[in-house]
Design a protein around this motif. Structure first.
Motif, PDB file in Angstrom:
ATOM      1  N   ASN A  24     -98.202  10.597   3.231  1.00 24.37           N
ATOM      2  CA  ASN A  24     -98.739  11.231   1.675  1.00 24.37           C
ATOM      3  C   ASN A  24     -99.193  12.834   1.554  1.00 24.37           C
ATOM      4  O   ASN A  24    -100.288  12.795   1.246  1.00 24.37           O
ATOM      5  CB  ASN A  24     -99.908  10.271   1.234  1.00 24.37           C
ATOM      6  N   ARG A  50     -98.923  -0.263  -3.617  1.00 21.52           N
ATOM      7  CA  ARG A  50     -99.703  -0.924  -4.360  1.00 21.52           C
ATOM      8  C   ARG A  50     -98.362  -2.425  -5.041  1.00 21.52           C
ATOM      9  O   ARG A  50     -97.966  -2.208  -4.768  1.00 21.52           O
ATOM     10  CB  ARG A  50     -99.940  -0.062  -5.886  1.00 21.52           C
ATOM     11  N   HIS A  55    -100.148  -4.145  -9.477  1.00 24.68           N
ATOM     12  CA  HIS A  55    -100.386  -2.587  -8.570  1.00 24.68           C
ATOM     13  C   HIS A  55    -102.015  -2.501  -8.120  1.00 24.68           C
ATOM     14  O   HIS A  55    -102.481  -1.955  -7.631  1.00 24.68           O
ATOM     15  CB  HIS A  55    -100.626  -1.980  -9.805  1.00 24.68           C
ATOM     16  N   SER A  99     -96.101   6.578  -0.173  1.00 23.96           N
ATOM     17  CA  SER A  99     -96.814   4.623  -0.412  1.00 23.96           C
ATOM     18  C   SER A  99     -95.214   5.452  -1.675  1.00 23.96           C
ATOM     19  O   SER A  99     -95.247   6.069  -2.597  1.00 23.96           O
ATOM     20  CB  SER A  99     -98.119   4.949  -0.941  1.00 23.96           C
ATOM     21  N   ASN A 101     -94.059   2.639  -5.217  1.00 24.68           N
ATOM     22  CA  ASN A 101     -94.818   1.396  -6.615  1.00 24.68           C
ATOM     23  C   ASN A 101     -96.851   1.999  -7.207  1.00 24.68           C
ATOM     24  O   ASN A 101     -97.421   1.544  -7.357  1.00 24.68           O
ATOM     25  CB  ASN A 101     -94.852  -0.197  -6.095  1.00 24.68           C
ATOM     26  N   CYS A 102     -97.027   3.373  -6.767  1.00 23.17           N
ATOM     27  CA  CYS A 102     -98.193   3.772  -7.571  1.00 23.17           C
ATOM     28  C   CYS A 102     -97.647   5.533  -8.363  1.00 23.17           C
ATOM     29  O   CYS A 102     -97.011   5.620  -7.526  1.00 23.17           O
ATOM     30  CB  CYS A 102     -99.326   3.549  -5.794  1.00 23.17           C
ATOM     31  N   TRP A 103     -99.143   5.299  -9.537  1.00 16.64           N
ATOM     32  CA  TRP A 103     -98.177   6.831  -9.936  1.00 16.64           C
ATOM     33  C   TRP A 103    -100.518   6.990 -10.361  1.00 16.64           C
ATOM     34  O   TRP A 103    -101.012   5.682 -11.506  1.00 16.64           O
ATOM     35  CB  TRP A 103     -97.877   6.703 -10.940  1.00 16.64           C
ATOM     36  N   SER A 105    -101.124   8.753  -7.223  1.00 20.06           N
ATOM     37  CA  SER A 105    -101.646   8.030  -6.311  1.00 20.06           C
ATOM     38  C   SER A 105    -102.452   6.571  -6.013  1.00 20.06           C
ATOM     39  O   SER A 105    -102.004   6.242  -6.540  1.00 20.06           O
ATOM     40  CB  SER A 105    -102.255   8.930  -5.805  1.00 20.06           C
ATOM     41  N   VAL A 106    -101.486   6.076  -4.352  1.00 22.78           N
ATOM     42  CA  VAL A 106    -101.774   5.204  -3.223  1.00 22.78           C
ATOM     43  C   VAL A 106    -103.137   4.929  -4.108  1.00 22.78           C
ATOM     44  O   VAL A 106    -103.746   3.792  -3.819  1.00 22.78           O
ATOM     45  CB  VAL A 106    -101.606   5.503  -2.245  1.00 22.78           C
ATOM     46  N   ASP A 109    -104.245   4.596  -9.198  1.00 22.14           N
ATOM     47  CA  ASP A 109    -102.989   3.812  -9.748  1.00 22.14           C
ATOM     48  C   ASP A 109    -102.941   3.673 -11.035  1.00 22.14           C
ATOM     49  O   ASP A 109    -103.602   2.240 -11.162  1.00 22.14           O
ATOM     50  CB  ASP A 109    -102.629   3.120  -8.874  1.00 22.14           C
TER      51      ASP A 109
END
Ligand SMILES: [Zn+2]
Lengths: 998, 89
Positions: A24, A50, A55, A99, A101-103, A105-106, A109
Motif C-alpha cells: 500500500n 477487507r 468489508h 489491498s 476490496n477496500c475504498w 483504504s484498507v 473502508d
C-alpha cells in the motif's frame, strides 16, 4: 528497516539477501525465501484486506494454499495481477502489493458500513432483495453488487508474459512431497518407474519441514533433502516444485500448474511465466496431505487469528512470529507443537484446550516446560477491530453448550486448531465417492474409480510412521506392476511424538446477550447464523445450503470451512455427517491464470495459418486479406486510396468486361480412385454420375441424410477410375470425413479410395470475356476453342513446361477456366498469368469481387447453403435425380419440404436503386407493424451489381417465386435500416447462362 | 481428456478424434424401398443411454479410420474399441 517480528536465526530463508517491496505504498523489506505473507507479518502487518460481503478487516489465516483472506493485488514485471494469494507468492525485488476490496483504504473502508448493517445481509440476501422489480436488476442492482463485491482489479493491458503447455507421460505421478509422497516416489523410482513428483510449495518436504521428528537419526528436513537429492539424480525421475496438480480428469489425465519464473528477479525472454502440464499417468499417488481446520468462535475473523500449524510454519520456515502474546486454542495435541515452538523462541503462550484435563506425550512436555494450559477452556469472542487485542475466554461446562468463569485475557494473536482434514480434492475429482471416517471426523477416499491411491494424511493417516510405511509400500507395489522390477527398501526408523485423542468440538457457543459473528467461511463471509437461516428456511440438501449461503464457494473451495459447515448442519439437523454428505470438489483446486490455460495459443499462434503458394505475391500487391477458416485469402487488392467497396467493384467490373484471375487454391480438393468410384459418386451426389465421360467435369450437389444441402462443387473424371472432386473452402474437411464414413462403414464393399489433395494443388481461376484469348497465350500449343475445350471440359497440358490441369468451369458466371499446377509451381503460374494477361487487361480479383460476381448470377454459396435449405429451396432441384437413390433422397419426400409456401431463393433490389441491403435483414410486409412483426424471409447475400450498377441481394423467402414483382421491406434493427425492396428473380445477370458456354 | 485406443494406431488423446454418434444405427440399404418410419428412425431417432454406449469416433488427426468405441456415457470409462468391421460383444 527493522522487522520487529523476525526471529534472529530460525527459518529456511536466505538472510544474506534482503528484498525490498512496497505494501500500500509503504516501502518494506523481507528476505529471499519469504512469501508476501511472511514478509508482511515480519514487519508486524496483519490487516491486509477487507472481507467480501461485510468489508470486515481481515489478516492472514494460513500459510499456504488454505489461505481464505489474504488475496492481494500485486504488480510486478510491468503487469498487475488481482487475487494473488499472499501466502503462496514468493517475495521478489520490487513487488508492489496493494489491498483490494477496500475504498478508499484498507484502514478506512466505506464498505465496512455493511458490517454494521449485517442484520440486513443474511444468507440469501441477494436472492431475496434484488429480485424485484425485475427491471432494476441490470441497471441498478447488478452494477451495485459488482462494485461492492469486487475482489481485485483485472488488468486491461495485454499480457506480455509467455505461457506454455507441456504434455507428459509417466508411470507414477506423485502429488505432494510430504513424507508419504517422498516415500512413494522413492520406492517407485528404485523400481525403475518413470516418476514425476510434484510439490506445490517452493520447498520440498511438506510437514517434515515443520514437525519435530527424526527419520534414521536425521531431522525431518534433512531426510527430505537427502531423498530429494537422490531423486533428482535419477534419470527416470522428474522433480518439480512450485507445481500444483489441480485437476484430475478422465482416464488418469492430471493437469499441473507450474509457477516457473514469478520468483525470479531476472529471466530470459524465452522463460515462460507459468506452464501447464497435461500428465497422463499410469498410476497416481495422492499425497496431498491434510489441512488444519479452525474452531468457530465469536469474531474469529479478526486479524491476528491464525491456524496453529500456520503459526508454526511461519516460525520454522520463515523465522517469523505471528505474535508475541499468543493464545493457543485447540481441541487436539497438534497445537501443542506450536506452543512448544513459541516457547523455544522465548515467547510465552497460553493454551486453551477444550478437552478435560488429561495427559499425553505433548501435554506432558508442555507442562514440563511450564506452559500455562487451561483445560476445558475455549475462546468465546476475540476483541479488537483491526487486530486482536484480547480474548474473552471461558470454562466449558460438561455438555460444552455453555461456559462459566468468563474472563478477558490479553493476547496479540490466537492460534486455533480444530484438528485435521485430509485433502481429498483430487481423489474426489477422479470419481472416488469418499467415505466418512468417524475416527478423524473427516472424509477420506473410498473405492477407486481410476488409478489413484491416496497415502499418508490425505488418506487419514496422521502419524509419520504410518505415512512413510504407506508411501513406501504403495509406491513399490504400484510401480512393480508396471516395471516388473522390485528393489527392497528398508523402512526407516522414525522418532515422533504420539498424539492423544482429539475432541469432537467445532464451535463455541454464543455468550449471553451478545451476538458476535462466528464465521465458518471467511472468504465468502458465511457465518453460523447464515447456515441456521438456510436450514430454518427449509434448505436441506447440503448442495442447496451451499448455494444459498455460498459456503465453500469462494476460490479457496472451502478448504478451512467445509467440514465445520457440515458439522453445523448435522448438529442442527440431528443427523450424522455421512447422512448430510459432502459437496462436490471441482477443478481447479487453486485459481490458475487464464494465461496458463491459453498457453501459446494466442494471436498468430491461436491456430495455424494456411497460406496459398501465391500468398507472397498477394502481399506484395497490396492484398487485404480475409480469414476463410485457417486460410488467408485476398479480399481485394487495394490501389491507392480505394475502399473495399471501390476496389471490389473495380475488380468485378474488370472480370465482366475483360479478364481477371483469382487464387482458388483454398477450394477443397479430394482425389477419388477405384473401380467403384462412379458408383460411389452416384450415391453421394443427387445427380447422375454413371455416364460422365473421361475428360469432363460435372457440377454436383451433396445432401445430408436429412435432405439438407451439405455442399456443392465440380467433380472431374480424370481417367477411367480417377476423379478429382472440389468442395467449398469451408466444408473441405467435413466432406472428406463424410466420404470416409460411407466408404468405411456404410458401403465397405465399394472399392474406392479418397484422399485430400487440397494442399497439393495451386489453383487460379481465369474469368471474363477475354479469358479464352488469354488462355490461348498461356497454352500456345493447345487448341482452346469452344469445340476443343467446351464448358465443363477438361484437359491436361504443359504450362510453360510444368504439368497442369485445365478445367473449364465457372463460379463467376463468365467464360472461365481454372488452372491447377502442383503447389510448388503455384507462384510461377501466377506470375506468368500476370505477365501474359497484361495485354487483355487482366487484373487479380479477391473474394469480395468473387462474391459480387456469383451473387448477381444467382449462384448459391455458404450463406444460402446454411444447413436449413434443401435443393428446391435454392433452385437446384434440376440436379436431383428422380431415377436413382442417393444420400438423403428419402428425406426429400417429407411433407414440410414440399409445401408450396416453403421459403425459396429470390432476388431483391431496392426501390431507390441506391440503398444497399444489409445481409441478415428480415423481410417484412409492413415496416411499422406491431412486434413481433411476421418474418417472411431473410437476406442471405448482398452485393453491388456491377452489371446493373445498383444494389442486389439474394434472399430466402416464403412463397419464393410467387412473390416476384411484389414490394416488401428489408429491415435490419442491427444496422437501424429499413429499405423498401422489390422481389425479382435470383438470376439477375445472364439468366440463360449463355456466357459460360460462349 | 479421454484416452482412446485406436485399433490401428494405439492409445491416443481425445484431441486427435472426432465423435460420430451411435455405432449401432444401420443405414437402410441403398436402392431399396424403405418405409417412412424406418427412414425417420434412421435419420432422427437416437437413444441417449446412461451407461454403456457403442459409438463411432474418427481418428481424424491420425489414420483417419472410423472406429467403434464402447464407452460409459456417465463415467467415460472405455471398455473396448474395435475396427468398424468388427463386432463389439
Ligand atoms: Zn488411428
Amino acid at each position: 528497516m527493522s522487522q520487529p517480528f523476525r526471529l534472529n536465526k530460525e527459518g529456511l530463508i536466505n538472510r544474506n539477501k534482503k528484498i525490498s517491496f512496497t505494501f500500500n505504498g509503504k516501502k518494506l523489506f523481507g528476505y529471499e525465501g519469504d512469501t508476501i505473507a511472511s514478509a508482511l507479518i515480519a514487519n508486524g502487518i496483519h490487516l491486509v484486506g477487507r472481507s467480501f460481503k461485510y468489508h470486515r478487516p481481515r489478516g492472514f489465516f494460513g500459510a499456504g494454499v488454505e489461505e481464505p483472506n489474504a488475496k492481494l493485488q500485486v504488480e510486478f514485471n510491468g503487469h498487475s495481477e488481482p487475487n494473488v494469494n499472499a501466502t503462496e507468492m514468493e517475495l521478489v525485488e520490487g513487488l508492489s502489493v496493494t489491498s483490494q476490496n477496500c475504498w478508499p483504504s484498507v484502514n478506512f473502508d466505506v464498505g465496512a458500513i455493511n458490517n454494521f448493517l449485517k442484520m440486513f445481509f443474511p444468507a440469501g440476501f441477494y436472492y431475496k432483495t434484488f429480485m424485484w422489480p425485475k427491471s432494476f436488476w441490470y441497471k441498478i442492482y447488478e452494477p451495485f453488487i459488482r462494485k461492492a463485491a469486487g475482489l481485485g482489479v483485472a488488468s486491461i493491458e495485454k499480457d506480455k508474459e509467455r505461457y506454455e503447455h507441456k504434455f507428459e507421460y509417466c508411470d507414477l505421478l506423485v502429488t505432494g512431497s510430504g513424507p508419504s509422497g517422498l516415500a512413494s516416489a522413492y520406492a517407485a523410482a528404485k523400481n525403475g518407474a518413470k516418476v514425476i513428483l510434484a510439490e506445490d510449495k517452493p520447498r520440498f518436504g511438506g510437514t517434515l519441514l515443520t514437525d519435530d521428528v527424526s527419520i534414521d537419526n536425521l531431522s525431518g528436513k534433512d531426510w527430505a533433502e537427502k531423498i530429494i537429492t537422490e531423486l533428482k539424480s535419477m534419470p527416470n525421475v522428474t522433480v518439480k516444485n512450485r507445481s500444483q496438480v489441480f485437476g484430475y480428469y478422465d482416464h488418469n489425465m492430471l493437469v499441473m500448474f507450474e509457477r516457473v519464473s514469478d520468483h525470479l528477479e531476472k529471466k530470459s525472454k524465452f522463460t515462460p511465466r507459468q506452464r501447464l502440464w497435461y500428465i497422463r499417468a499410469k498410476e497416481t499417488i495422492l499425497s496431498t496431505g491434510s489441512i488444519e481446520r479452525p474452531i468457530v468462535f465469536g469474531n474469529n475473523d479478526t486479524p491476528g487469528i491464525f491456524l496453529s500449524a500456520a503459526a508454526k510454519e511461519y516460525m520454522k520456515v520463515f523465522g517469523v512470529l505471528v505474535g508475541k502474546k499468543p493464545l493457543i486454542f485447540t481441541n487436539n495435541d497438534s497445537a501443542y507443537e506450536t506452543a512448544l515452538e513459541f516457547k523455544k523462541n522465548n515467547v510465552e503462550p497460553i493454551i486453551l484446550d477444550t478437552r478435560e484435563e488429561h495427559s499425553s506425550e505433548l501435554i506432558d512436555e508442555a507442562k514440563s516446560k511450564g506452559i500455562d494450559i487451561r483445560f476445558s477452556h475455549g475462546v468465546i469472542v476475540a476483541n479488537g477491530y483491526k487486530k486482536v487485542k484480547s480474548a474473552k475466554i471461558g470454562k466449558l461446562n460438561k455438555d460444552k453448550n455453555s461456559f462459566e468463569k468468563i474472563e478477558t485475557i490479553e493476547c496479540d494473536c490466537i492460534c486455533v486448531s480444530g484438528f485435521w482434514t485430509p485433502s481429498v480434492h483430487l481423489a474426489s475429482q477422479s470419481g472416488n465417492k469418499l467415505k466418512y471416517e468417524e475416527k478423524i471426523d473427516a472424509f477420506i477416499p473410498d473405492k477407486k474409480k481410476q488409478h489413484e491411491t491416496s497415502v499418508g494424511a490425505a488418506n487419514g493417516s496422521f502419524t509419520l510412521e504410518e505415512s512413510l510405511k504407506n508411501g513406501f509400500e504403495n509406491g513399490s507395489n504400484l510401480s512393480v506392476k508396471i516395471t516388473e522390477t522390485k528393489t527392497e527398501i528398508t523402512i526407516p526408523n522414525v522418532n515422533e511424538k504420539k498424539y492423544g485423542a482429539h475432541d469432537k468440538f467445532w464451535c463455541m457457543p454464543l455468550p449471553k446477550n451478545e451476538n458476535p459473528k462466528r464465521f465458518v467461511d471467511f472468504q465468502n463471509d458465511v457465518s453460523v447464523s447464515d447456515i441456521e437461516i438456510a436450514l430454518r428456511e427449509g434448505y436441506r440438501s447440503i448442495e442447496h445450503v451451499k448455494r444459498y449461503t455460498t459456503l465453500g464457494m469462494a476460490t479457496d473451495q472451502g478448504r478451512t470451512s467445509n467440514l465445520n459447515g457440515l458439522q453445523l448442519v448435522s448438529n442442527i439437523e440431528n443427523k450424522i455427517v455421512p447422512e448430510v454428505g459432502h459437496t462436490t470438489f471441482r477443478p481447479p483446486f487453486t485459481p490458475i491464470t487464464i494465461g496458463t490455460i491459453v498457453g501459446r495459443e494466442v494471436g498468430m499462434e491461436y491456430m495455424p495459418t494456411r497460406k496459398t503458394p501465391m500468398h507472397e505475391w498477394h502481399e506484395k500487391n497490396n492484398a487485404v486479406f480475409v480469414d476463410a477458416g485457417a486460410w488467408k485469402r485476398p479480399r481485394y487488392y487495394k490501389q491507392g486510396n480505394e475502399t473495399l467497396f471501390e476496389a471490389s467493384k473495380r475488380e468485378a467490373k474488370n472480370v465482366r468486361e475483360n479478364v481477371g484471375i483469382c487464387d482458388v487454391t483454398t477450394l477443397g480438393k479430394i482425389d477419388i480412385k477405384g473401380p467403384d468410384a462412379a458408383e460411389f459418386l452416384n450415391r453421394v451426389y443427387t445427380n447422375a454420375w454413371m455416364k460422365l465421360p473421361v475428360g469432363k467435369a460435372r457440377y454436383g450437389l451433396m445432401l445430408r441424410e436429412d435432405g439438407i444441402v451439405m455442399d456443392d462443387g465440380t467433380t472431374t473424371r480424370i481417367s477411367e477410375n480417377h476423379y478429382h472432386m472440389t468442395t467449398t473452402t469451408a466444408q473441405a474437411a467435413n466432406v472428406l470425413s463424410h466420404l470416409e464414413y460411407y466408404l468405411q462403414i456404410v458401403w465397405p464393399e465399394l472399392n474406392v479410395n479418397v484422399v485430400s489433395t487440397t494442399e497439393q494443388w495451386a489453383g487460379a481461376a481465369i474469368a471474363g470475356p477475354k479469358s479464352r484469348d488469354m488462355l490461348s497465350k498461356l497454352y500456345t500449343d493447345l487448341d482452346v476453342s469452344n469445340d476443343a475445350l467446351p464448358f465443363m471440359g477438361y484437359k491436361e497440358a504443359e504450362f510453360f513446361g510444368v504439368p497442369s490441369r485445365i478445367f473449364r468451369i465457372s463460379f463467376s458466371g463468365e467464360l472461365a477456366y481454372e488452372i491447377n499446377v502442383k503447389s510448388d509451381h503455384g507462384m510461377f503460374m501466377w506470375e506468368k498469368m500476370m505477365e501474359v494477361g497484361k495485354e487483355f487487361g487482366n487484373q487479380p480479383y479477391g473474394t469480395e469481387a468473387l462474391s459480387t460476381l456469383r451473387i448477381e448470377m444467382g449462384h448459391v454459396a455458404g450463406p444460402e447453403l446454411d444447413g436449413r435449405t434443401i435443393p428446391s429451396d435454392v433452385s437446384l432441384n434440376g440436379l436431383v435425380s428422380k431415377k436413382k437413390d442417393f444420400i438423403g433422397k428419402n428425406s426429400l419426400g417429407r411433407e414440410a419440404f414440399n409445401v408450396e409456401s416453403r421459403q425459396k431463393i429470390v432476388g431483391l433490389i431496392p426501390i431507390d436503386r441506391k440503398s444497399s441491403i444489409p445481409e441478415g435483414s428480415h423481410i417484412v410486409q409492413d415496416q411499422n407493424a406491431k412486434l413481433p412483426n411476421p418474418k417472411l424471409g431473410h437476406v442471405s447475400s448482398s452485393c453491388w451489381s456491377v452489371e446493373n450498377n445498383n444494389p442486389f441481394s439474394l434472399a430466402i423467402m416464403k412463397d419464393g417465386k410467387n412473390m416476384i414483382g411484389k414490394k416488401f421491406f428489408a429491415v435490419s434493427p442491427l444496422k437501424n435500416k429499413s429499405i423498401e425492396v422489390e422481389v425479382i428473380s435470383s438470376h439477375y445477370v445472364d439468366p440463360e447462362g449463355k456466357r459460360v458456354r460462349s | 481428456m479421454l484416452y482412446i485406443k485406436c485399433p490401428y494406431c494405439g492409445l491416443r488423446a481425445q484431441k486427435e478424434f472426432s465423435y460420430g454418434g451411435d455405432a449401432t444405427v444401420k443405414r437402410p440399404n441403398i436402392n431399396e424401398e424403405v418405409s417412412s418410419e424406418d427412414w425417420d428412425n434412421f435419420v432422427y431417432m437416437r437413444k441417449s443411454p446412461r451407461g454403456k454406449h457403442i459409438e463411432l469416433w474418427q481418428h481424424i488427426a491420425g489414420c483417419r479410420q472410423w472406429i467403434k468405441v464402447q464407452r460409459d456415457t456417465a463415467t467415460h470409462e472405455i471398455f473396448q474399441t474395435a475396427k468398424v468391421t468388427e463386432e463389439i460383444r
